[in-house]
Design an enzyme around this catalytic site. Structure first.
Site, PDB file in Angstrom:
ATOM      1  CB  SER A 226      -0.924   0.002   1.223  1.00 30.20           C
ATOM      2  OG  SER A 226      -0.159  -0.129   2.411  1.00 30.20           O
TER       3      SER A 226
ATOM      4  CG  ASN B 258      -4.023  -4.759  12.948  1.00 25.70           C
ATOM      5  OD1 ASN B 258      -3.464  -4.654  11.850  1.00 25.70           O
ATOM      6  ND2 ASN B 258      -4.373  -5.925  13.462  1.00 25.70           N
TER       7      ASN B 258
ATOM      8  CB  THR C   9     -41.023  25.204  -9.293  1.00 25.01           C
ATOM      9  OG1 THR C   9     -42.110  25.671 -10.095  1.00 25.01           O
ATOM     10  CG2 THR C   9     -40.914  26.081  -8.051  1.00 25.01           C
ATOM     11  CG  HIS C  10     -41.926  21.719 -12.060  1.00 23.78           C
ATOM     12  ND1 HIS C  10     -42.185  20.410 -11.732  1.00 23.78           N
ATOM     13  CD2 HIS C  10     -42.667  22.470 -11.209  1.00 23.78           C
ATOM     14  CE1 HIS C  10     -43.077  20.362 -10.752  1.00 23.78           C
ATOM     15  NE2 HIS C  10     -43.367  21.607 -10.405  1.00 23.78           N
TER      16      HIS C  10
ATOM     17  CB  SER D 140     -14.471  25.334 -29.006  1.00 27.59           C
ATOM     18  OG  SER D 140     -14.441  24.548 -30.180  1.00 27.59           O
TER      19      SER D 140
ATOM     20  CE  LYS E 230     -19.423  25.777 -27.438  1.00 31.94           C
ATOM     21  NZ  LYS E 230     -19.760  24.362 -27.256  1.00 31.94           N
TER      22      LYS E 230
ATOM     23  CG  ASN F 226     -16.817  25.043 -24.313  1.00 36.12           C
ATOM     24  OD1 ASN F 226     -17.914  25.427 -24.717  1.00 36.12           O
ATOM     25  ND2 ASN F 226     -15.919  24.473 -25.088  1.00 36.12           N
TER      26      ASN F 226
ATOM     27  CD  GLU G 135     -18.932  21.561 -19.430  1.00 34.23           C
ATOM     28  OE1 GLU G 135     -18.131  22.454 -19.765  1.00 34.23           O
ATOM     29  OE2 GLU G 135     -19.304  20.664 -20.185  1.00 34.23           O
TER      30      GLU G 135
ATOM     31  CE1 TYR H  15      -6.266  -3.358   8.860  1.00 37.59           C
ATOM     32  CE2 TYR H  15      -5.305  -5.533   8.579  1.00 37.59           C
ATOM     33  CZ  TYR H  15      -5.474  -4.227   8.145  1.00 37.59           C
ATOM     34  OH  TYR H  15      -4.859  -3.818   6.996  1.00 37.59           O
TER      35      TYR H  15
ATOM     36  CD  GLN I 169      -2.900  -2.462   2.179  1.00 31.47           C
ATOM     37  OE1 GLN I 169      -2.176  -2.637   3.157  1.00 31.47           O
ATOM     38  NE2 GLN I 169      -2.673  -3.038   1.022  1.00 31.47           N
TER      39      GLN I 169
ATOM     40  CE  LYS J 283      -4.153   2.783   4.424  1.00 32.79           C
ATOM     41  NZ  LYS J 283      -5.175   2.012   5.145  1.00 32.79           N
TER      42      LYS J 283
HETATM   43  N1  ARG Z   1      -1.169  -1.257   5.260  1.00 33.30           N
HETATM   44  C1  ARG Z   1      -2.126  -1.746   6.197  1.00 33.30           C
HETATM   45  C2  ARG Z   1      -3.460  -1.029   6.017  1.00 33.30           C
HETATM   46  O1  ARG Z   1      -3.484  -0.048   5.422  1.00 33.30           O
HETATM   47  C3  ARG Z   1      -1.622  -1.531   7.602  1.00 33.30           C
HETATM   48  C4  ARG Z   1      -2.171  -2.492   8.580  1.00 33.30           C
HETATM   49  C5  ARG Z   1      -1.616  -3.819   8.328  1.00 33.30           C
HETATM   50  N2  ARG Z   1      -1.948  -4.743   9.357  1.00 33.30           N
HETATM   51  C6  ARG Z   1      -1.773  -6.052   9.202  1.00 33.30           C
HETATM   52  N3  ARG Z   1      -2.130  -6.789  10.182  1.00 33.30           N
HETATM   53  N4  ARG Z   1      -1.284  -6.579   8.097  1.00 33.30           N
HETATM   54  O2  ARG Z   1      -4.464  -1.511   6.465  1.00 33.30           O
END
Ligand code: ARG
Length: 482
Positions: free
Chosen positions: A24, A111, A156-157, A278, A284, A286, A291, A318, A323, A326
């Site tokens: 990660s 964790n 409205t509408h 454009s 134009k 834009n 948008e 956990y 993971q 993120k």
């Molecule tokens: N990279 C992991 C995550 O984002 C960190 C936690 C990992 N924990 C484990 N027991 N492998 O969740």
């Protein structure tokens, strides 16, 4: 070679595909500041409670400070074999200070570490977003004051309904953003409990002081259940839900910008800074920024849906599934931040075409309700009957091919004898909006009062309503007529 952070019982290293799916570091490296802050708090506490010597603590904190500096200056090399930010930092620390680095992970696990880091990150992000929401609100309030007496069609509408003031319309978004800020601030309050020291899932036998680390990291208190602490992702879900609603508001406003800036509406002109040309049609302009703000909600709601699905059905505590929280969250929060910035720029820079708005506001028999209200007030007609009579008046105007103000007093009397020449006074769009002084209504005086209320709230210093008739004229950027 097996992994040096956890590979004691492994005879070989991971398959290349395993490394690819497992790592990660490609995205969680942006947690480095929070990760190092968490480790410094943890080491400080371990020394305070006698679990770590003062010397080891000093070596660890000194080393972590150097690692932080290396990452900040770009001197740090992230390694995918080390999986994530936690092990990248710890491994570099070991290179720098040797064995003492190995003592940092006493009484914690990745964790609780990742939950802590991510909470700190989301908290910082909420703080930035709150400032951005406020900036946009202030930009809107400032424009609303200038446009308190600018009359536009209310819809409205998407059909012309009744005239409203442009300032009132802008303040509607200030209200929405106020609730968005409230939701983000609420999420912040609930997330602000420290998971650090929950360890892998069950807590730890060491005599740690979780209150101490919580306090050092600016948390209100430690979490009360270690299983919950390492498996809770509510805090990011709630933030993404609040972000989704805010993005939905921005998307609605962006859509209005797109419509209003079209040649057919021509209510506003967006500045060169927030539009593009454009490559084939030279005429134009834009509204690309609008948008894109209209579209960004796709990613943001997508992140919320994605993480809800990841979390659904996950047994405690956990699991590596988590993971996956993120990448989508980073992208969603970045997108909201960018949308807020783009919207603020657009609002500050747009020019209102007041003439065009006014002309459009009087089209479509938009003051018909005012006739009905006049009949109720002056002739004591029940509103339902007044509605019917007004319908006949509208039909007559339609037949004659004129607006309501084009009808003569004979025309009115032809429909209902009881109408007299005073009716003409209520037919203008100015009279229509000025009359709507009920609390929360569109009247210019109301807009100025509400704008002052918001300025007071947003700046923390008292503001008096600006007097009527002081609307700014002028060119680009301050809301003047083109
Ligand atoms: N990279 C992991 C995550 O984002 C960190 C936690 C990992 N924990 C484990 N027991 N492998 O969740």
């Amino acid at each position: 070679m097996s992994n040096k952070m956890w590979g004691g019982r492994f005879s070989t290293g991971p398959d290349a595909i395993m490394e690819e799916i497992n790592a990660s570091i490609g995205f969680d490296q942006r947690l480095y500041r929070q990760d190092i802050a968490g480790s410094i708090a943890h080491a400080t506490m371990l020394a305070q409670t006698g679990i770590l010597t003062q010397d080891d603590r000093d070596a660890i904190i000194g080393g972590l400070t150097e690692v932080l500096d290396e990452i900040e200056t770009g001197a740090f090399t992230f390694s995918r074999a080390l999986e994530d930010i936690h092990m990248n930092v710890e491994s570099r620390l070991r290179e720098k200070i040797g064995d003492a680095a190995g003592r940092l992970h006493t009484a914690r696990s990745r964790n609780d570490q990742v939950a802590t880091d991510f909470k700190l990150y989301v908290r910082d992000t909420i703080d930035t977003l709150l400032v951005q929401v406020k900036d946009l609100q202030l930009a809107l309030v400032t424009r609303a004051e200038d446009e308190a007496e600018t009359i536009m069609p209310g819809f409205t509408h998407l059909q012309s309904a009744q005239p409203v003031t442009f300032g009132h319309h802008l303040l509607a978004y200030v209200e929405m953003l106020g609730r968005d800020a409230g939701r983000l601030a609420d999420a912040r309050v609930r997330l602000n409990e420290s998971p650090l020291g929950s360890a892998a899932l069950a807590g730890t036998p060491y005599p740690i002081d979780r209150h101490m680390t919580a306090e050092q990291l600016g948390f209100d208190r430690p979490t009360a259940n270690s299983l919950d602490a390492v498996s809770d992702r509510d805090f990011i879900l709630e933030t993404l839900a609040a972000a989704s609603i805010c993005a939905m508001h921005l998307s609605r406003f962006a859509e209005e910008m797109v419509i209003w800036s079209s040649a057919q509406f021509g209510f506003v002109k967006l500045s060169d800074k927030f539009t593009t040309g454009s490559s084939i049609m030279p005429q134009k302009r834009n509204p690309d920024a609008a948008e894109l703000v209209r579209a960004k909600i796709g990613r943001i709601v997508g992140a919320l849906a994605s993480l809800l699905i990841v979390m659904k059905g996950l047994p405690l505590a956990y699991s590596k599934d988590m993971q996956e929280d993120k990448e989508v969250a980073f992208d969603a929060l970045d997108s909201l931040s960018l949308s807020l910035a783009a919207m603020t720029g657009m609002v500050k820079d747009l020019t209102a075409n007041r003439e065009r708005m006014r002309t459009s506001a009087s089209a479509g028999f938009s003051t018909a309700t005012d006739i009905a209200d006049w009949l109720v007030r002056e002739v004591n007609m029940p509103f339902r009957d007044a509605h019917h009579v007004t319908g006949q008046i509208v039909a007559l105007a339609e037949q004659k091919g004129c607006g309501l103000e084009g009808l003569t007093i004979e025309d009115f009397k032809f429909v209902d004898q009881r109408i007299d020449s005073r009716i003409h006074k209520v037919l203008t769009v100015e009279a229509s909006v000025a009359a709507r002084q009920s609390y929360g209504g569109t009247a210019p005086t109301n807009v100025l009062i509400q704008a002052a209320r918001w300025k007071t709230l947003l700046t923390g210093t008292p503001h008096e309503p600006r007097p009527l008739g002081k609307k700014k004229h002028g060119g680009h950027g301050d809301g003047g007529v083109e």
